[in-house]
Design an enzyme around this catalytic site. Structure first.
Site: not given
Ligand code: PEP
Length: 270
Positions: A26-28, A111, A113, A183, A189, A229, A250-251
């Site tokens: 997920n590049w956001k 999501h 966010e 999640e 994050g 994470s 994500g990251g």
């Molecule tokens: C996400 O945004 O779906 C996510 C899992 O982010 P991260 O891996 O950075 O926690």
């Protein structure tokens, strides 16, 4: 669960439906179209022979370029959000049909966010899921509890309500193109990943909710991914759990090396 080879075929019992491992990045709000294409060109050779299926949820403006760069590779491109209407006076929004035409095959919905920063409720997410299914875009529904809800012992209550609200009235036949991503909000994050044992327990619970809404075959077939994470060092133990069918990242999906390492760690698990 036992697997019995008969006449060269592999027969699996119902509880042991073969679910592929899926790794979604997920590049956001990161990467322009040009940067997306560049990253996919770097990533593709390192994941070409891998068993896990790599998917990337990219920004709207990068979808076409990402699809072009991912042609002839096993990388599948999707989006991170959409509106629930087919079209209309919704300035700044985007429809499932527009995403499909740009080349997206799946879409992340719900999501945390989107829920937290943009006020999306379960009923909005339900409508988006229905629209995505009607317009032939595969939804990945994100669900999860906050830290407070976990500390109050309400994780299962929160997740079952999210699943019930979103999937009630979604027919079983349509549900077969849905994936679920657990999640926990407190793990996104933050660098605090849930332990594989915690994740397994929650995923088994989510599967039991799907069984209650639909039936056991449907529950066994649905892919349930973990997100929060995720790093390469933890991924193998996570996807080795019976009910963990992959990860949403994500990251660590923003750099070719860290994302490829996660996909490579899934090798040979199933
Ligand atoms: C996400 O945004 O779906 C996510 C899992 O982010 P991260 O891996 O950075 O926690």
């Amino acid at each position: 669960m036992d697997i019995k080879p008969i006449l060269g075929c592999t027969i699996r019992f119902e509880q042991d439906v073969a679910r592929d491992i899926i790794v979604i990045g997920n590049w956001k709000m990161h990467k322009t179209a040009h940067q997306a294409a560049e990253m996919i060109e770097l990533l593709a050779p390192s994941v070409a022979g891998c068993q896990a299926r790599p998917l990337l949820a990219v920004p709207f403006t990068a979808i076409s370029a990402a699809v072009a760069a991912a042609k002839q590779t096993k990388i599948v491109i999707g989006a991170q959000n959409m509106h629930d209407a087919q079209e209309g006076p919704f300035t700044g929004e985007i429809s499932a049909l527009m995403l499909k035409e740009a080349g997206a095959t799946f879409v992340l919905l719900g999501h945390s966010e989107r829920r937290r920063l943009f006020g999306e409720t379960d009923s909005v997410i339900h409508r988006k899921i229905v629209r995505a299914l009607q317009d032939d875009l595969q939804p990945v529904l994100c669900i999860g509890e906050t830290l407070r809800e976990r500390e109050e012992g309400r994780t299962e209550e929160v997740l079952s309500l999210q699943l019930e609200h979103v999937f009630t009235h979604v027919p079983k036949t349509a549900f077969s193109s849905v994936r679920i991503a657990y999640e926990p909000v407190w793990a996104i994050g933050t660098g605090k990943s849930a332990t594989p044992q915690m994740v397994q327990k929650v995923h088994a619970f989510c599967r039991s909710c799907v069984k209650k809404i639909y039936d056991s075959t449907t529950a066994q077939a649905v892919a349930i991914l973990y997100g929060g994470s995720v790093k390469a060092e933890r991924v193998r133990e996570l996807v080795s759990q019976d009910d963990v069918d992959g990860v949403l990242v994500g990251g660590a999906s923003l750099e070719p090396a860290s994302f490829a390492a996660i996909i490579q760690q899934c090798e040979g698990v199933r």
